[in-house]
Motif scaffolding. Structure first.
Motif, PDB file in Angstrom:
ATOM      1  N   TYR A  10       9.338   1.718  -4.099  1.00  0.00           N
ATOM      2  CA  TYR A  10      10.463   1.968  -4.894  1.00  0.00           C
ATOM      3  C   TYR A  10      10.618   1.228  -6.329  1.00  0.00           C
ATOM      4  O   TYR A  10      10.927   1.862  -7.326  1.00  0.00           O
ATOM      5  N   VAL A  11       9.958   0.155  -6.451  1.00  0.00           N
ATOM      6  CA  VAL A  11      10.297  -0.548  -7.613  1.00  0.00           C
ATOM      7  C   VAL A  11       9.128  -0.187  -8.547  1.00  0.00           C
ATOM      8  O   VAL A  11       9.240   0.108  -9.766  1.00  0.00           O
ATOM      9  N   ASP A  30      -2.161   2.014  -6.120  1.00  0.00           N
ATOM     10  CA  ASP A  30      -1.678   1.548  -4.685  1.00  0.00           C
ATOM     11  C   ASP A  30      -2.651   1.556  -3.732  1.00  0.00           C
ATOM     12  O   ASP A  30      -4.314   2.163  -4.089  1.00  0.00           O
ATOM     13  N   LYS A  35      -0.149   7.828  -0.141  1.00  0.00           N
ATOM     14  CA  LYS A  35       0.911   7.967  -1.368  1.00  0.00           C
ATOM     15  C   LYS A  35       0.422   8.574  -2.651  1.00  0.00           C
ATOM     16  O   LYS A  35       0.782   9.084  -3.352  1.00  0.00           O
ATOM     17  N   THR A  86       7.323  -7.934  -0.687  1.00  0.00           N
ATOM     18  CA  THR A  86       7.219  -9.169  -0.013  1.00  0.00           C
ATOM     19  C   THR A  86       8.248  -9.477   1.018  1.00  0.00           C
ATOM     20  O   THR A  86       9.481 -10.077   1.070  1.00  0.00           O
ATOM     21  N   THR A 128      10.072  -9.579  -5.529  1.00  0.00           N
ATOM     22  CA  THR A 128      11.030 -10.779  -5.492  1.00  0.00           C
ATOM     23  C   THR A 128      10.151 -11.842  -4.827  1.00  0.00           C
ATOM     24  O   THR A 128       9.667 -11.464  -3.714  1.00  0.00           O
ATOM     25  N   GLU A 158      13.386  -7.615 -10.604  1.00  0.00           N
ATOM     26  CA  GLU A 158      13.820  -6.317 -10.818  1.00  0.00           C
ATOM     27  C   GLU A 158      15.149  -6.210 -10.206  1.00  0.00           C
ATOM     28  O   GLU A 158      15.338  -6.761  -9.043  1.00  0.00           O
ATOM     29  N   GLU A 162      18.154   1.044  -5.107  1.00  0.00           N
ATOM     30  CA  GLU A 162      18.015   2.588  -4.617  1.00  0.00           C
ATOM     31  C   GLU A 162      19.018   3.431  -4.482  1.00  0.00           C
ATOM     32  O   GLU A 162      20.180   2.801  -4.496  1.00  0.00           O
ATOM     33  N   LYS A 273      16.132  -9.833   3.600  1.00  0.00           N
ATOM     34  CA  LYS A 273      14.819 -10.908   3.794  1.00  0.00           C
ATOM     35  C   LYS A 273      14.983 -11.681   2.602  1.00  0.00           C
ATOM     36  O   LYS A 273      14.537 -12.748   2.586  1.00  0.00           O
ATOM     37  N   ARG A 338      14.504   0.697   6.370  1.00  0.00           N
ATOM     38  CA  ARG A 338      14.371  -0.670   6.412  1.00  0.00           C
ATOM     39  C   ARG A 338      15.718  -1.643   6.982  1.00  0.00           C
ATOM     40  O   ARG A 338      16.520  -1.683   6.122  1.00  0.00           O
TER      41      ARG A 338
HETATM   42  N1  LIG Z   1      13.384  -1.631  -3.108  1.00  0.00           N
HETATM   43  C1  LIG Z   1      14.301  -2.179  -3.946  1.00  0.00           C
HETATM   44  O1  LIG Z   1      15.426  -1.532  -4.118  1.00  0.00           O
HETATM   45  C2  LIG Z   1      14.124  -3.463  -4.721  1.00  0.00           C
HETATM   46  C3  LIG Z   1      14.804  -3.811  -5.656  1.00  0.00           C
HETATM   47  C4  LIG Z   1      14.713  -4.991  -6.294  1.00  0.00           C
HETATM   48  C5  LIG Z   1      13.506  -5.653  -6.258  1.00  0.00           C
HETATM   49  N2  LIG Z   1      12.570  -5.252  -5.020  1.00  0.00           N
HETATM   50  C6  LIG Z   1      11.541  -6.016  -4.957  1.00  0.00           C
HETATM   51  O2  LIG Z   1      10.189  -5.731  -5.199  1.00  0.00           O
HETATM   52  C7  LIG Z   1       9.233  -5.586  -4.516  1.00  0.00           C
HETATM   53  C8  LIG Z   1       8.590  -4.268  -4.087  1.00  0.00           C
HETATM   54  O3  LIG Z   1       9.581  -3.710  -3.394  1.00  0.00           O
HETATM   55  P1  LIG Z   1       9.437  -2.258  -2.834  1.00  0.00           P
HETATM   56  O4  LIG Z   1      10.710  -1.679  -2.207  1.00  0.00           O
HETATM   57  O5  LIG Z   1       9.280  -1.294  -3.951  1.00  0.00           O
HETATM   58  O6  LIG Z   1       8.204  -2.245  -1.962  1.00  0.00           O
HETATM   59  P2  LIG Z   1       7.479  -0.799  -1.150  1.00  0.00           P
HETATM   60  O7  LIG Z   1       7.067  -1.541   0.195  1.00  0.00           O
HETATM   61  O8  LIG Z   1       8.145   0.463  -1.213  1.00  0.00           O
HETATM   62  O9  LIG Z   1       6.107  -0.518  -1.965  1.00  0.00           O
HETATM   63  C9  LIG Z   1       5.293  -1.671  -2.242  1.00  0.00           C
HETATM   64  C10 LIG Z   1       3.865  -0.900  -2.469  1.00  0.00           C
HETATM   65  O10 LIG Z   1       2.784  -1.868  -2.612  1.00  0.00           O
HETATM   66  C11 LIG Z   1       1.475  -1.237  -2.389  1.00  0.00           C
HETATM   67  N3  LIG Z   1       0.577  -2.299  -2.141  1.00  0.00           N
HETATM   68  C12 LIG Z   1       0.300  -3.388  -1.554  1.00  0.00           C
HETATM   69  N4  LIG Z   1      -0.453  -4.043  -1.614  1.00  0.00           N
HETATM   70  C13 LIG Z   1      -1.113  -3.578  -2.856  1.00  0.00           C
HETATM   71  C14 LIG Z   1      -2.282  -4.015  -3.598  1.00  0.00           C
HETATM   72  N5  LIG Z   1      -3.035  -5.161  -3.280  1.00  0.00           N
HETATM   73  N6  LIG Z   1      -2.569  -3.157  -4.698  1.00  0.00           N
HETATM   74  C15 LIG Z   1      -1.995  -2.114  -4.810  1.00  0.00           C
HETATM   75  N7  LIG Z   1      -0.789  -1.730  -4.032  1.00  0.00           N
HETATM   76  C16 LIG Z   1      -0.456  -2.401  -3.126  1.00  0.00           C
HETATM   77  C17 LIG Z   1       2.102  -0.893  -0.892  1.00  0.00           C
HETATM   78  O11 LIG Z   1       1.031   0.167  -0.392  1.00  0.00           O
HETATM   79  C18 LIG Z   1       3.407  -0.102  -1.136  1.00  0.00           C
HETATM   80  O12 LIG Z   1       3.246   1.141  -1.728  1.00  0.00           O
HETATM   81  C19 LIG Z   1       9.768  -6.518  -3.316  1.00  0.00           C
HETATM   82  O13 LIG Z   1       9.145  -7.956  -3.624  1.00  0.00           O
HETATM   83  C20 LIG Z   1      11.127  -6.133  -3.329  1.00  0.00           C
HETATM   84  O14 LIG Z   1      11.878  -7.380  -2.748  1.00  0.00           O
HETATM   85  C21 LIG Z   1      12.826  -4.325  -4.374  1.00  0.00           C
END
Ligand SMILES: NC(=O)c1ccc[n+]([C@@H]2O[C@H](COP(=O)([O-])OP(=O)(O)OC[C@H]3O[C@@H](n4cnc5c(N)ncnc54)[C@H](O)[C@@H]3O)[C@@H](O)[C@H]2O)c1
Length: 451
Positions: A10-11, A30, A35, A86, A128, A158, A162, A273, A338
């Protein structure tokens, strides 16, 4: 600028696409082949309004590419944004930093190969992370790459939501950047300049404070949600109406009205979390975090309190009952399930002997994939109601705001609604003849004399 996003969730995907849209050359990396294949085939692995079109536009303009090739993704980038997950780890709520540190390992190896004469890259932690993590990433890269390799570290939390992620990214309330040197500060200001043109601030600060801003913000918002849910419980106990209490309270400009809606508590991939991670940071530093603990406990209890209402309606016997659930995503306009309250309540109902049938405009596929056997998934909202003993409204999608109540009654075995989102007026439910339970308001029971 040449940018690499590590993680296309998502981020990472939203950030990468929006940065490409302002003219940067962005590579999204990724480790999940499915994906990357979806993206390369012109699809989008997540539901986020407007994202598919924006990806298509920037791919066509040759500013946005997707890859599984780490070496290629890291080699040419001027800035690398780590956007991996995370999640809560196995250790009592501590954040699982294995993905972040895995990315640090990969980056360290590539930096080592590039040698000491490379242009220094700025490695930005956007995930985060608990305070101190960006420094741990810096130290790990240094350890692997060696002391002569130039690079700098930054933290750039960030704040996008969503469901409104593109709007939030393009028009942020603020941008927060934690840096350790002037060059990183200048590059951060440059890359974010198009997004802060209307005067919204960009705060440049130390790395640890930037990391803490994110937890402080999320924890505060979670606190507001648990606060109003606690008030809703008191309203129920004393015969007050939380809707009216909200109005009276939120008219105070010191209080405001956002994030003060009673419901089933917060879910999703961030608040649960991040609250736990704050508690873990407290534990790990011998710092009392009573408030975070209470916020978390109230949130968990909100789900079981709501289940209890359903349970009580059937005199404690849910065996053989059929329950329809409208909405399974943790909030509307996303397919993210989630920590979704709907799934917890479904599981409690199922454990008590009920069968659950669910509908969600976009999250149904994820439920079927990630929680097989939890419920039967329907493609039409009214199909869930055939022979149902009650309807549970668990996500406030617009689609549910003005349903055909007459049709619902003809389909349902019992006209009972458990509304976890307070979508309907009590008078309307009385007129329509439903048994109606919501949050922080009196129950409607047809035939009963009400004040
Ligand atoms: N989802 C939200 O609304 C949101 C908003 C603000 C901050 N955040 C923070 O941003 C971070 C990411 O959140 P998200 O929801 O986008 O996570 P997500 O689980 O949707 O995506 C994470 C992606 O990282 C990939 N990945 C894992 N290890 C990797 C590596 N070594 N190399 C390349 N890709 C790899 C995974 O396959 C996955 O596609 C978290 O820390 C979250 O707390 C999320």
């Amino acid at each position: 600028m040449r940018l690499t996003m590590v993680g296309t969730g998502y981020v990472g995907l939203v950030t990468g696409t929006c940065f490409a849209n302002t003219g940067n050359d962005v590579t999204c990396l990724d480790v999940d082949p499915a994906k990357i294949k979806t993206l390369e085939d012109g699809g989008c692995p997540i539901y986020e309004p407007g994202l598919t079109d924006l990806i298509e536009k920037n791919v066509k303009a040759e500013r946005l590419t997707f890859t599984l090739d780490k070496e290629k993704a890291y080699r040419d980038a001027e800035m690398i944004f780590i956007c991996v997950g995370t999640p809560t780890g196995k250790m009592e709520g501590d954040a699982d930093l294995s993905y972040v540190m895995g990315a640090a390992d990969d980056i360290g190896k590539v930096l080592k190969e590039l040698g000491p004469n490379q242009e220094p890259k700025v490695i930005v932690v956007k995930s985060t992370v608990p305070v101190g993590t960006s420094h741990a990433v810096r130290d790990r890269i240094r350890e692997i790459a060696g002391p002569s390799i130039p690079f700098s570290i930054a933290d750039n939390p960030e704040f996008l939501k969503e469901g409104a992620a593109i709007q939030d990214f393009n028009y942020p309330d603020r941008v927060v950047c934690g840096v350790e040197d002037e060059r990183a500060a200048e590059l951060m200001k440059e890359i974010y300049a198009p997004y802060v043109r209307s005067g919204n601030p960009i705060f440049i600060m130390d790395v640890r404070s930037a990391e803490m801003v994110k937890y402080a913000s999320n924890n505060f918002l979670a606190t507001k949600i648990s606060f109003i849910n606690e008030m809703a419980a008191l309203c129920e106990a004393y015969g007050a109406d939380v809707g009216k209490v909200r109005e009276g309270m939120c008219a105070d400009s010191r209080i405001g009205s956002q994030f003060l809606y009673p419901g089933l508590g917060y879910g999703g991939s961030c608040f649960p979390k991040d609250t736990l991670a704050c508690m873990a940071m407290g534990r790990n530093s011998d710092t009392d975090t009573q408030l975070s603990t209470a916020v978390h406990d109230v949130n968990q209890r909100q789900r079981t309190r709501f289940f209890q209402k359903i349970h009580d309606q059937f005199d404690g016997d849910l065996a053989g009952k059929k329950l329809a659930f409208w909405g399974m995503a943790f909030k509307p306009n996303t397919d993210d399930i989630r920590e979704a309250p709907a799934l917890t309540i479904m599981q409690l109902c199922k454990d008590a002997g009920a069968t659950c049938v669910g509908y969600d405009p976009v999250a149904a596929e994820n439920v079927a994939k990630d929680h097989p056997g939890l419920c039967e998934v329907c493609e039409d909202v009214y199909d869930t109601l055939e022979g149902a003993d009650a309807l549970v409204i668990s996500t406030d999608w617009d689609d549910f705001k003005h349903p055909d109540f007459g049709r619902m009654k003809t389909l349902m075995n019992v006209p009972a609604i458990f509304d976890g989102r307070n979508l309907y007026a009590l008078a309307l439910m009385e007129r329509e003849g439903f048994v109606y339970h919501s949050v922080g308001r009196r129950a409607v029971t047809p035939g009963a004399v009400t004040a």
